[in-house]
Design an enzyme around this catalytic site. Sequence first.
Site, PDB file in Angstrom:
ATOM      1  CE1 TYR A  43      -3.307  -8.117   1.785  1.00  0.00           C
ATOM      2  CE2 TYR A  43      -4.253 -10.287   2.143  1.00  0.00           C
ATOM      3  CZ  TYR A  43      -4.413  -8.928   1.925  1.00  0.00           C
ATOM      4  OH  TYR A  43      -5.663  -8.386   1.848  1.00  0.00           O
ATOM      5  CD  GLU A  96      -1.347  -6.284  -4.846  1.00  0.00           C
ATOM      6  OE1 GLU A  96      -2.503  -5.843  -4.975  1.00  0.00           O
ATOM      7  OE2 GLU A  96      -0.528  -5.832  -4.014  1.00  0.00           O
ATOM      8  CG  HIS A 121      -5.673  -5.701  -1.172  1.00  0.00           C
ATOM      9  ND1 HIS A 121      -4.588  -5.320  -0.410  1.00  0.00           N
ATOM     10  CD2 HIS A 121      -5.191  -5.931  -2.422  1.00  0.00           C
ATOM     11  CE1 HIS A 121      -3.496  -5.332  -1.162  1.00  0.00           C
ATOM     12  NE2 HIS A 121      -3.845  -5.712  -2.386  1.00  0.00           N
ATOM     13  CG  ASN A 123      -9.089  -3.274   5.652  1.00  0.00           C
ATOM     14  OD1 ASN A 123      -9.308  -4.355   5.105  1.00  0.00           O
ATOM     15  ND2 ASN A 123      -7.926  -2.670   5.588  1.00  0.00           N
ATOM     16  CE  LYS A 129      -8.591  -6.595   2.827  1.00  0.00           C
ATOM     17  NZ  LYS A 129      -7.770  -6.249   4.011  1.00  0.00           N
TER      18      LYS A 129
HETATM   19  P1  CMP Z   1      -4.885  -4.501   2.975  1.00  0.00           P
HETATM   20  O1  CMP Z   1      -4.999  -3.252   2.188  1.00  0.00           O
HETATM   21  O2  CMP Z   1      -5.582  -5.724   2.487  1.00  0.00           O
HETATM   22  O3  CMP Z   1      -3.325  -4.837   3.130  1.00  0.00           O
HETATM   23  C1  CMP Z   1      -2.817  -5.539   4.223  1.00  0.00           C
HETATM   24  C2  CMP Z   1      -3.836  -5.767   5.302  1.00  0.00           C
HETATM   25  O4  CMP Z   1      -3.325  -6.107   6.571  1.00  0.00           O
HETATM   26  C3  CMP Z   1      -4.594  -4.485   5.543  1.00  0.00           C
HETATM   27  O5  CMP Z   1      -5.418  -4.213   4.453  1.00  0.00           O
HETATM   28  C4  CMP Z   1      -5.293  -4.792   6.866  1.00  0.00           C
HETATM   29  O6  CMP Z   1      -6.539  -5.440   6.695  1.00  0.00           O
HETATM   30  C5  CMP Z   1      -4.347  -5.791   7.529  1.00  0.00           C
HETATM   31  N1  CMP Z   1      -3.705  -5.266   8.741  1.00  0.00           N
HETATM   32  C6  CMP Z   1      -3.856  -5.758   9.986  1.00  0.00           C
HETATM   33  N2  CMP Z   1      -3.122  -5.062  10.869  1.00  0.00           N
HETATM   34  C7  CMP Z   1      -2.476  -4.110  10.175  1.00  0.00           C
HETATM   35  C8  CMP Z   1      -1.573  -3.058  10.530  1.00  0.00           C
HETATM   36  N3  CMP Z   1      -1.177  -2.862  11.800  1.00  0.00           N
HETATM   37  N4  CMP Z   1      -1.111  -2.247   9.538  1.00  0.00           N
HETATM   38  C9  CMP Z   1      -1.493  -2.439   8.255  1.00  0.00           C
HETATM   39  N5  CMP Z   1      -2.352  -3.428   7.853  1.00  0.00           N
HETATM   40  C10 CMP Z   1      -2.844  -4.246   8.811  1.00  0.00           C
END
Ligand code: CMP
Length: 142
Positions: free
Chosen positions: A50, A127, A116, A113, A10
Amino acid sequence: MVELTFVMVKPEAVQQGLVGKIITRFEDKYFKLLALKVVNVSQKQGSDLYKQHQGKPFYDNLVEYVQSGPVVAMVLERENAVEMVRKMIGNTDPLKADPGTIRGDFGHSIDHNVIHAADSPENADRELKIFFMPEEIITTTS
Ligand code: CMP
């Protein structure tokens, strides 16, 4: 079974210079790198990636965030690749992710985080097609 998965480093992690460290973790675990690119994600790519989160309170921010700077997209191959990568990246929330996982070691918050990864072989296939043409994915690694 040997399978492919899709992984994306990311924007904040690219900015922090974590790409090499993250790829090293996968190489150390015998993943084969079949495709790799630096991408400025478009609105369409972000919303397609997403789409399973559409309607959730964090969706708009998420799609906006993924377009905020370059990401590094990759296709990885090995036995049980999807599950293995998910284990290696750890809990979605870095505060809950175990030390030793990528998010546990480098993640800052649930919105930042680091990485992904696809959560099923079906989503991996969907994806990776958002980011790569079939001819961009190596089929022979020997
Ligand atoms: P990712 O694995 O990229 O998939 C969806 C993303 O949404 C997740 O990582 C997080 O960075 C973001 N996100 C933000 N808030 C939430 C939440 N409450 N639950 C899950 N994903 C979240």
